[in-house]
Design a protein around this motif. Structure first.
Motif, mmCIF file in Angstrom:
data_model
loop_
_atom_site.group_PDB
_atom_site.id
_atom_site.type_symbol
_atom_site.label_atom_id
_atom_site.label_comp_id
_atom_site.label_asym_id
_atom_site.label_seq_id
_atom_site.Cartn_x
_atom_site.Cartn_y
_atom_site.Cartn_z
ATOM 1 N N UNK A 294 0.758 -1.401 0.105
ATOM 2 C CA UNK A 294 0.084 0.099 0.004
ATOM 3 C C UNK A 294 0.885 1.248 0.070
ATOM 4 N N UNK A 295 2.017 1.144 0.471
ATOM 5 C CA UNK A 295 2.783 2.423 0.435
ATOM 6 C C UNK A 295 3.894 2.598 -0.796
ATOM 7 N N UNK A 296 3.661 1.746 -1.842
ATOM 8 C CA UNK A 296 4.452 1.740 -2.984
ATOM 9 C C UNK A 296 4.112 3.121 -3.856
ATOM 10 N N UNK A 297 2.768 3.529 -3.960
ATOM 11 C CA UNK A 297 2.430 4.672 -4.680
ATOM 12 C C UNK A 297 3.289 5.873 -4.300
ATOM 13 N N UNK A 298 3.939 5.782 -3.153
ATOM 14 C CA UNK A 298 4.688 7.004 -2.347
ATOM 15 C C UNK A 298 6.117 7.167 -2.864
ATOM 16 N N UNK A 299 6.626 6.049 -3.717
ATOM 17 C CA UNK A 299 7.780 5.976 -4.312
ATOM 18 C C UNK A 299 7.844 6.303 -5.870
ATOM 19 N N UNK A 300 8.677 7.146 -6.233
ATOM 20 C CA UNK A 300 8.610 7.642 -7.603
ATOM 21 C C UNK A 300 9.444 6.628 -8.522
ATOM 22 N N UNK A 301 10.089 5.734 -7.844
ATOM 23 C CA UNK A 301 10.919 4.892 -8.662
ATOM 24 C C UNK A 301 11.181 3.712 -7.719
ATOM 25 N N UNK A 302 11.222 2.276 -7.971
ATOM 26 C CA UNK A 302 11.774 1.270 -7.428
ATOM 27 C C UNK A 302 13.223 0.946 -8.475
ATOM 28 N N UNK A 303 14.365 1.151 -7.633
ATOM 29 C CA UNK A 303 15.534 0.866 -8.214
ATOM 30 C C UNK A 303 15.849 -0.667 -7.892
ATOM 31 N N UNK A 304 16.087 -1.314 -9.072
ATOM 32 C CA UNK A 304 16.218 -2.957 -8.892
ATOM 33 C C UNK A 304 17.738 -3.215 -9.181
ATOM 34 N N UNK A 305 18.028 -4.058 -7.944
ATOM 35 C CA UNK A 305 19.498 -4.557 -7.849
ATOM 36 C C UNK A 305 19.610 -5.473 -9.036
ATOM 37 N N UNK A 306 18.582 -6.275 -9.163
ATOM 38 C CA UNK A 306 18.744 -7.416 -10.139
ATOM 39 C C UNK A 306 17.779 -7.071 -11.166
#
Length: 333
Positions: A96-108
């Protein structure tokens, strides 16, 4: 110079390393505050509210990078929120908190679709670890297994395989004392449990030609990447994301079977038979073949390290990374 905060739990292990790595990379171009929260819930809550009060007094950060964990009270302290997750430790209540992030930076690459299917804007950055290479340490044709604090490194199957083969070269296992078992002792097995200083660990990593890393699951794979950095012949699990770091061009892959779900990831099991087959292949390699695999592993590590630094810097600058094409070893599909 923009103000950036990096925040996670200071667990004295993987998260603490991640915090130091990300903060160090960003300090070249930004004013960085690295915040490691303790294990106490009360202490963490007090730190949350303290950081919010500080933001009101001194202004918000330009960007905040949350490593693995999401602390909801801190998300309004920055103009831009970025998440660097470990999929296997991602909690359902954080969705539910993911919309508050501008981007998810993926290690893999493995993590990209896992978060894209949750509606996140994802960006692949890769990741890195400390460079452990020390050419002054003589290499021996022996095996090394770094379990550390984790119980998902396949340690039990490695030990069982070695107990079946007293003729195999010596295996050195480094593991937290509480997880090590006294019945593992054997003439060709050395278990180093308890405290080992960093210099001692680095010497061991460089002294062993072969590193056996049959991880069940990884968010990135520090022990695998560190093994590559020293130019070892790395034996690891033939499943994502482990085989993203190591492929047949720079190491040996171990057959595995899928297991249970863990967070957004899945565990994979390497059997004793697969360990036996992998070690047999390793022991058949000539010294020049071992050296070539090790050189390619180290070259892959250096390439990924440089690419991660460039990509992360590009994210914070708002510019596209100039790293072109797919990385060596990355397979589509």
């Amino acid at each position: 110079m923009s103000k950036v905060r990096v925040i996670t739990r200071d667990n004295g292990a993987g998260l603490s390393r991640d915090l130091a790595i990300v903060a160090d990379v960003l300090r070249a171009h930004h004013e960085v505050s690295a915040v490691g929260l303790g294990r106490s819930r009360l202490g963490a809550r007090l730190r949350h509210w303290w950081t919010r009060a500080r933001c009101r007094l001194h202004g918000r950060y330009d960007a905040q990078l949350s490593l693995e964990r999401i602390y909801a009270p801190t998300l309004d302290c920055a103009g831009r929120n970025l998440l660097i997750p470990n999929p296997e430790w991602f909690k359902p209540e954080w969705v539910a908190l993911l919309p508050r992030f501008d981007q998810v930076l993926c290690k893999t690459r493995h993590a990209e679709p896992l978060f894209a299917q949750l509606g996140c804007a994802t960006r692949y950055t890769g990741f890195t670890c400390a460079d452990r290479f020390d050419p002054a340490v003589p290499r021996q044709a022996t095996f090394f297994h770094l379990a550390g604090r984790s119980t998902a490194k396949g340690t039990d199957v490695v030990i069982e395989a070695w107990r079946r083969h007293p003729e195999w070269p010596c295996l050195t296992v480094v593991q937290r004392k509480r997880h090590a078992r006294t019945d593992w002792a054997a003439p060709n097995i050395v278990v180093m449990a308890g405290y080992l200083d960093d210099a001692g660990l680095q010497r061991l990593q460089n002294a062993h030609r072969f590193h056996i890393c049959p991880s069940e699951i990884e968010g990135f794979g520090h022990s695998i990447a560190e093994a590559m950095s020293v130019g070892a012949v790395v034996l690891t699990t033939d499943a994502a994301p482990m085989n993203e770091l190591v492929d047949a061009a720079c190491g040996l892959l171990l057959d595995c079977t899928p297991g249970e779900q863990m967070g957004l990831g899945r565990r994979y099991r390497v059997s004793v038979d697969a360990i036996e087959a992998g070690v047999a292949r390793a022991l058949q390699l000539s010294p020049p073949a071992c050296a070539a695999l090790g050189q390619r592993a180290r070259a892959r590590f250096l390439q990924r390290d440089a690419a991660f630094r460039e990509r992360l810097a590009a994210v914070l600058s708002g510019a596209p990374a100039s790293v072109q094409g797919q990385e060596a070893g990355h397979r589509h599909g």
